[in-house]
Design a protein around this motif. Structure first.
Motif, PDB file in Angstrom:
ATOM      1  N   THR A   1      -1.735 -21.809 -35.793  1.00 43.77           N
ATOM      2  CA  THR A   1      -2.266 -23.159 -35.954  1.00 43.77           C
ATOM      3  C   THR A   1      -1.254 -24.144 -35.399  1.00 43.77           C
ATOM      4  OG1 THR A   1      -3.468 -22.527 -37.959  1.00 43.77           O
ATOM      5  CG2 THR A   1      -3.123 -24.882 -37.582  1.00 43.77           C
ATOM      6  N   PRO A   2      -1.641 -25.010 -34.451  1.00 44.99           N
ATOM      7  CA  PRO A   2      -0.679 -25.952 -33.871  1.00 44.99           C
ATOM      8  C   PRO A   2      -0.085 -26.893 -34.899  1.00 44.99           C
ATOM      9  CG  PRO A   2      -2.646 -25.803 -32.513  1.00 44.99           C
ATOM     10  CD  PRO A   2      -2.955 -25.073 -33.784  1.00 44.99           C
TER      11      PRO A   2
ATOM     12  N   ALA B   1      -2.351 -27.073 -25.430  1.00 48.72           N
ATOM     13  CA  ALA B   1      -2.780 -28.263 -24.690  1.00 48.72           C
ATOM     14  C   ALA B   1      -2.519 -29.481 -25.564  1.00 48.72           C
ATOM     15  CB  ALA B   1      -4.263 -28.170 -24.341  1.00 48.72           C
ATOM     16  N   GLN B   2      -2.582 -30.664 -24.954  1.00 46.05           N
ATOM     17  CA  GLN B   2      -2.499 -31.916 -25.699  1.00 46.05           C
ATOM     18  C   GLN B   2      -3.781 -32.711 -25.484  1.00 46.05           C
ATOM     19  OE1 GLN B   2       1.137 -34.377 -26.123  1.00 46.05           O
ATOM     20  NE2 GLN B   2       1.894 -33.118 -24.439  1.00 46.05           N
ATOM     21  N   VAL B   3      -4.285 -33.286 -26.558  1.00 44.86           N
ATOM     22  CA  VAL B   3      -5.471 -34.133 -26.469  1.00 44.86           C
ATOM     23  C   VAL B   3      -5.169 -35.447 -27.173  1.00 44.86           C
ATOM     24  CG1 VAL B   3      -7.890 -34.431 -27.152  1.00 44.86           C
ATOM     25  CG2 VAL B   3      -7.080 -32.210 -26.315  1.00 44.86           C
TER      26      VAL B   3
ATOM     27  N   LYS C   1      -9.015 -24.492 -34.348  1.00 43.94           N
ATOM     28  CA  LYS C   1      -7.694 -24.980 -34.745  1.00 43.94           C
ATOM     29  C   LYS C   1      -6.745 -23.845 -35.118  1.00 43.94           C
ATOM     30  CE  LYS C   1      -8.289 -25.849 -39.718  1.00 43.94           C
ATOM     31  NZ  LYS C   1      -8.147 -26.879 -40.779  1.00 43.94           N
ATOM     32  N   THR C   2      -7.292 -22.653 -35.412  1.00 45.92           N
ATOM     33  CA  THR C   2      -6.474 -21.474 -35.688  1.00 45.92           C
ATOM     34  C   THR C   2      -6.998 -20.331 -34.833  1.00 45.92           C
ATOM     35  OG1 THR C   2      -6.024 -22.168 -37.967  1.00 45.92           O
ATOM     36  CG2 THR C   2      -5.679 -19.844 -37.446  1.00 45.92           C
ATOM     37  N   ALA C   3      -6.097 -19.689 -34.090  1.00 48.38           N
ATOM     38  CA  ALA C   3      -6.545 -18.656 -33.151  1.00 48.38           C
ATOM     39  C   ALA C   3      -5.410 -17.676 -32.878  1.00 48.38           C
ATOM     40  CB  ALA C   3      -7.021 -19.289 -31.846  1.00 48.38           C
TER      41      ALA C   3
ATOM     42  N   GLN D   1      -2.605 -45.558 -28.657  1.00 49.26           N
ATOM     43  CA  GLN D   1      -3.027 -44.188 -28.411  1.00 49.26           C
ATOM     44  C   GLN D   1      -2.296 -43.208 -29.317  1.00 49.26           C
ATOM     45  OE1 GLN D   1      -0.250 -43.277 -24.450  1.00 49.26           O
ATOM     46  NE2 GLN D   1      -2.446 -43.388 -24.227  1.00 49.26           N
ATOM     47  N   GLU D   2      -2.940 -42.076 -29.567  1.00 45.79           N
ATOM     48  CA  GLU D   2      -2.395 -41.001 -30.382  1.00 45.79           C
ATOM     49  C   GLU D   2      -2.699 -39.669 -29.706  1.00 45.79           C
ATOM     50  OE1 GLU D   2      -0.566 -41.108 -33.082  1.00 45.79           O
ATOM     51  OE2 GLU D   2      -0.631 -43.283 -33.354  1.00 45.79           O
ATOM     52  N   PHE D   3      -1.701 -38.746 -29.724  1.00 38.20           N
ATOM     53  CA  PHE D   3      -1.865 -37.426 -29.130  1.00 38.20           C
ATOM     54  C   PHE D   3      -1.583 -36.337 -30.163  1.00 38.20           C
ATOM     55  CE2 PHE D   3      -1.679 -39.730 -25.202  1.00 38.20           C
ATOM     56  CZ  PHE D   3      -2.393 -38.955 -24.299  1.00 38.20           C
ATOM     57  N   LYS D   4      -2.212 -35.174 -29.946  1.00 38.24           N
ATOM     58  CA  LYS D   4      -1.955 -34.015 -30.789  1.00 38.24           C
ATOM     59  C   LYS D   4      -1.918 -32.753 -29.935  1.00 38.24           C
ATOM     60  CE  LYS D   4      -3.243 -33.586 -34.984  1.00 38.24           C
ATOM     61  NZ  LYS D   4      -2.035 -34.124 -35.638  1.00 38.24           N
ATOM     62  N   LEU D   5      -1.151 -31.754 -30.393  1.00 40.83           N
ATOM     63  CA  LEU D   5      -1.167 -30.424 -29.798  1.00 40.83           C
ATOM     64  C   LEU D   5      -2.388 -29.680 -30.334  1.00 40.83           C
ATOM     65  CD1 LEU D   5       2.608 -29.577 -30.222  1.00 40.83           C
ATOM     66  CD2 LEU D   5       1.433 -29.873 -28.043  1.00 40.83           C
ATOM     67  N   VAL D   6      -3.132 -29.027 -29.423  1.00 44.30           N
ATOM     68  CA  VAL D   6      -4.357 -28.339 -29.819  1.00 44.30           C
ATOM     69  C   VAL D   6      -4.420 -26.959 -29.172  1.00 44.30           C
ATOM     70  CG1 VAL D   6      -5.564 -30.552 -30.019  1.00 44.30           C
ATOM     71  CG2 VAL D   6      -5.761 -29.220 -27.910  1.00 44.30           C
ATOM     72  N   ILE D   7      -5.286 -26.111 -29.738  1.00 46.14           N
ATOM     73  CA  ILE D   7      -5.559 -24.814 -29.136  1.00 46.14           C
ATOM     74  C   ILE D   7      -6.367 -25.025 -27.852  1.00 46.14           C
ATOM     75  CG2 ILE D   7      -6.811 -22.635 -29.424  1.00 46.14           C
ATOM     76  CD1 ILE D   7      -4.364 -22.685 -31.151  1.00 46.14           C
ATOM     77  N   PRO D   8      -5.968 -24.458 -26.719  1.00 44.61           N
ATOM     78  CA  PRO D   8      -6.790 -24.545 -25.506  1.00 44.61           C
ATOM     79  C   PRO D   8      -8.176 -23.944 -25.751  1.00 44.61           C
ATOM     80  CG  PRO D   8      -4.570 -23.813 -24.969  1.00 44.61           C
ATOM     81  CD  PRO D   8      -4.667 -23.789 -26.467  1.00 44.61           C
TER      82      PRO D   8
END
Length: 325
Positions: free
Chosen positions: A123-124, A158-160, A186-188, A230-237
């Motif tokens: 999970t990121p 990735a970042q979104v 979100k979990t992989a 703006q706001e960014f988060k690390l996410v699962i590709p």
């Protein structure tokens, strides 16, 4: 829904090199050390940079006879600064990762045969930029002349991000709260395979109405610099097709002439079909104004019908007095 996505890595840049000290009178150049390179395609929410030592990475390694099976462990999910020594005539291969600075991931595995690193049920975390690397095979080692192992890391995530803009005047307060992505993975379980620099993530999306990624609230957008935040988060590709994932947030506006006691307006926006690839940064921009929040909201506007010109009042001469002796 079950999803599986294959990604490709990108270019790399030099980060640091490491050194080892003599221990028990064994020559320094017999110790196994690592040179670290990090692919900086994108700057993560908290970017992994290390501190110029192999103590920032974790390593799983195998070795065996020259041209034989690599089935003997030499690093067992341990820091790269752990002291092991080369053995003459052996072949080696190493898998390495960093989950932020010095972050160990229990259960991580590395297959020397498939040259594949596997991260189970990951999970990121925005404080941890996950990067991974697999070395080239080191063959027929000569211990006292062996160089450090070169590792080129790839970003696994990735970042979104979301950029909010407004045209609302500074006399008003515009807040954007509860920004979230729903029905995303979100979990992989993720894998990095050296062949083709292939990055693959497989996992289940969260249920409808369940938060996958929650973003920090944005306060007083109308008075932010350039009316932008703006706001960014690390996410699962993963793949986004506009129907299996949604973005929601709540917007509230307060100020003269508006109902300051009204409830926040929940807004849902659709994302275009795309693929969030590992090592890439994606930004979505939206403009939020009063009419997006309150019905029958119309700005007060003015039309300048005329600004008259100046009327000529005439021209008169003035005589300056002469100086008397």
């Amino acid at each position: 829904m079950k999803k599986s996505l294959m990604m490709l890595g990108a270019a790399a840049m030099v980060l640091a090199s490491c050194t080892q000290n003599e221990v028990m009178e064994v020559a320094e150049n017999r110790a196994i050390g690592f040179n670290s390179f990090v692919n900086n395609t994108t700057k993560a929410a908290t970017e992994f940079t290390g501190t110029a030592t192999s103590g920032d990475i974790y390593v799983i390694g195998y070795y065996g006879d020259n041209n034989g099976t690599l089935d003997q462990e030499v690093f067992v999910n341990e820091l790269g600064s752990t002291l092991y020594y080369w053995q003459d005539g052996k072949d080696y291969i190493f898998g390495a990762y960093a989950d932020g600075k010095g972050g160990k991931i229990d259960g991580t595995t590395f297959s020397a045969t498939d040259q594949k690193l596997t991260f189970i049920n990951y999970t990121p975390d925005d404080t941890k930029d996950l990067v991974a690397a697999i070395s080239d095979k080191v063959t027929n080692v000569t211990a006292n002349t062996q160089d450090e192992v070169s590792l080129t890391f790839k970003h696994m995530l990735a970042q979104v991000g979301f950029t909010f803009k407004t045209e609302v005047g500074t006399e008003y307060t515009l807040n954007i709260n509860d920004i979230q992505i729903e029905q995303a993975i979100k979990t992989a379980t993720g894998t990095y395979t050296k062949t083709g620099d292939a990055i693959d993530w497989t996992g289940d999306a969260t249920a409808d109405g369940e938060t996958s990624y929650a973003y920090t609230n944005i306060s007083d957008l109308a008075n932010a610099v350039n009316k932008t935040a703006q706001e960014f988060k690390l996410v699962i590709p993963q793949t986004v097709d506009g129907t299996n994932l949604k973005v929601t947030f709540k917007a509230t506006i307060k100020g003269v002439g508006l109902d300051n006691t009204s409830s926040p307006k929940e807004i849902e926006v659709a994302l275009p079909t795309t693929t969030w690839q590992a090592g890439y940064k994606y930004n979505y921009t939206t403009v939020i104004n009063a009419e997006n929040i309150i019905e029958d909201t119309y700005p007060i506007e003015f039309t300048v019908e005329e600004i008259p010109g100046w009327t000529d009042g005439g021209n008169q001469d003035l005589t300056a007095p002469t100086v008397q002796p």
